[in-house]
Design an enzyme around this catalytic site. Structure first.
Site, mmCIF file in Angstrom:
data_model
loop_
_atom_site.group_PDB
_atom_site.id
_atom_site.type_symbol
_atom_site.label_atom_id
_atom_site.label_comp_id
_atom_site.label_asym_id
_atom_site.label_seq_id
_atom_site.Cartn_x
_atom_site.Cartn_y
_atom_site.Cartn_z
ATOM 1 N N ARG A 112 39.123 48.074 44.836
ATOM 2 C CA ARG A 112 37.710 47.692 45.038
ATOM 3 C C ARG A 112 37.840 46.882 46.194
ATOM 4 O O ARG A 112 38.231 48.211 47.336
ATOM 5 C CB ARG A 112 38.704 46.469 44.388
ATOM 6 C CG ARG A 112 39.685 45.465 44.350
ATOM 7 C CD ARG A 112 40.421 44.314 44.387
ATOM 8 N NE ARG A 112 42.163 44.085 45.060
ATOM 9 C CZ ARG A 112 42.316 43.875 45.538
ATOM 10 N NH1 ARG A 112 40.985 43.557 46.744
ATOM 11 N NH2 ARG A 112 43.081 42.912 46.855
ATOM 12 N N GLN A 127 40.816 42.661 50.763
ATOM 13 C CA GLN A 127 41.384 43.628 51.261
ATOM 14 C C GLN A 127 42.634 43.327 50.789
ATOM 15 O O GLN A 127 43.360 43.890 49.383
ATOM 16 C CB GLN A 127 42.111 42.669 52.906
ATOM 17 C CG GLN A 127 41.273 42.905 53.659
ATOM 18 C CD GLN A 127 41.531 44.322 54.530
ATOM 19 O OE1 GLN A 127 43.034 44.655 54.780
ATOM 20 N NE2 GLN A 127 40.370 44.940 55.208
ATOM 21 N N TYR A 158 47.595 38.173 46.095
ATOM 22 C CA TYR A 158 48.452 37.975 45.363
ATOM 23 C C TYR A 158 48.633 38.303 44.172
ATOM 24 O O TYR A 158 47.003 36.839 43.838
ATOM 25 C CB TYR A 158 49.526 37.253 45.596
ATOM 26 C CG TYR A 158 50.649 36.681 45.326
ATOM 27 C CD1 TYR A 158 51.530 38.132 44.751
ATOM 28 C CD2 TYR A 158 50.794 36.017 44.539
ATOM 29 C CE1 TYR A 158 52.787 37.442 44.552
ATOM 30 C CE2 TYR A 158 51.757 35.475 43.797
ATOM 31 C CZ TYR A 158 52.914 36.119 43.145
ATOM 32 O OH TYR A 158 53.984 35.834 42.425
ATOM 33 N N ALA A 193 40.204 34.220 44.936
ATOM 34 C CA ALA A 193 39.725 35.498 45.294
ATOM 35 C C ALA A 193 38.524 36.631 44.080
ATOM 36 O O ALA A 193 38.740 36.104 42.827
ATOM 37 C CB ALA A 193 41.046 36.229 45.622
ATOM 38 N N LEU A 194 37.890 36.939 44.874
ATOM 39 C CA LEU A 194 36.619 37.668 44.155
ATOM 40 C C LEU A 194 37.138 39.093 44.974
ATOM 41 O O LEU A 194 37.432 39.967 46.436
ATOM 42 C CB LEU A 194 35.777 37.515 44.065
ATOM 43 C CG LEU A 194 34.386 38.074 43.621
ATOM 44 C CD1 LEU A 194 33.051 36.856 43.222
ATOM 45 C CD2 LEU A 194 33.738 38.739 43.865
ATOM 46 N N GLY A 205 38.202 41.773 39.925
ATOM 47 C CA GLY A 205 36.841 40.829 38.910
ATOM 48 C C GLY A 205 37.196 39.198 40.141
ATOM 49 O O GLY A 205 37.226 40.087 41.408
ATOM 50 N N LEU A 206 37.774 38.806 39.225
ATOM 51 C CA LEU A 206 38.721 37.257 39.617
ATOM 52 C C LEU A 206 39.886 36.829 40.102
ATOM 53 O O LEU A 206 40.279 36.689 38.525
ATOM 54 C CB LEU A 206 37.653 36.793 39.765
ATOM 55 C CG LEU A 206 37.055 35.669 38.657
ATOM 56 C CD1 LEU A 206 36.840 34.193 38.878
ATOM 57 C CD2 LEU A 206 36.172 36.570 37.996
ATOM 58 N N CYS A 208 43.636 38.443 51.386
ATOM 59 C CA CYS A 208 42.137 39.089 52.072
ATOM 60 C C CYS A 208 41.888 39.250 53.599
ATOM 61 O O CYS A 208 40.534 39.406 54.443
ATOM 62 C CB CYS A 208 41.403 37.872 51.297
ATOM 63 S SG CYS A 208 41.297 38.030 50.003
#
EC number: 2.3.1.181
Length: 249
Positions: free
Chosen positions: A93, A96, A99, A165-166, A178-179, A196
């Site tokens: 993906r 960076q 978790y 996060a995404l 995804g997220l 990230c």
């Protein structure tokens, strides 16, 4: 005396009827329970490689055991504690390091962008809006941050903390990954990374902000909002209840 102007012609009845919106495209929701990250990673790549133009889009909702994931352009130096005991998985993906762990909703979006006539940026924006609206349903104000993918707390003592996060991968015009949304989780593993890629970035969860909703309730709200932003509010409202019930497919 000038003659009266002609009365305007009555509109054509057919022309006055608003066109029907395009039919919603099917979305299958799969509730996978607690599943190891590697298993989901392999499965969504296999699904994407095997899909045809007629394959329904899917949303997979899952909770992972503790794991760090590092995006394809990620810098391993953002893992600050090498012997944390939490495995690190390198993935394809964007983004960076992040978790995943218990108490966090992870939703994978397996979407045919070409069929939906979506640009990648548009899909990202719609996902972000779905998360913002989900958090708002629990009286949590959140927002995007320019140049920093994800969703951040908008006000209060934790303003600027990351709560979702995404990261996506697009292959053959189709998305996967995804997220994630932090509901009620142990946040200490985030201290061992630069989330990230941002040193010192605070990560927060809904429970720490006073939201008392449980994982399943928030996940159901999120799924409805995701489908609303993919297919419209009508499609989300029409989503059958069984699609929101927990099952291990």
């Amino acid at each position: 005396m000038p003659s009266a102007p002609d009365a305007p012609a009555a509109p054509d009845a057919a022309a006055s009827v608003a066109p029907n919106p395009p039919a919603a495209l099917p979305v299958t929701v799969r509730w996978l329970g607690e599943t190891p990250y590697d298993a989901c990673f392999d499965a969504m790549r296999a699904f994407t490689d095997a899909r045809t133009p007629d394959t329904d889009d899917e949303i997979w909702v899952v909770e992972h055991p503790p794991v760090y994931t590092l995006g394809q352009a990620g810098n391993p130096a953002h893992l600050l504690v090498a012997d944390s005991g939490v495995p690190l998985v390198k993935v394809d993906r964007g983004g960076q390091i992040t978790y995943h762990g218990p108490g966090q909703i992870v939703a994978y979006l397996l979407v045919d962008l070409r069929r939906r006539k979506l640009m990648v940026r548009t899909l990202v924006t719609r996902i972000e809006e779905a998360v913002i609206e989900t958090l708002a349903a629990y009286n949590l104000a959140s927002a995007r941050k320019a140049g920093a993918p994800g969703i951040y707390v908008e006000s209060g003592p934790h303003r600027g903390a990351k709560i979702a996060a995404l990261g996506l991968k697009i292959r053959n015009g189709c998305s996967y990954h995804g997220l994630s949304v932090n509901v009620k989780m142990d946040l200490r593993p985030f201290l061992a990374i630069n989330p990230c890629g941002y040193a010192g970035l605070e990560t927060i969860d809904m429970a720490s902000l006073g939201a008392t909703a449980d994982w399943h309730e928030v996940a159901q709200t999120l799924v409805r909002r995701l489908i609303a932003h993919l297919d419209g509010a009508t499609a989300a409202a029409a989503l059958p209840q069984q699609a929101l019930e927990q099952s291990n497919d």
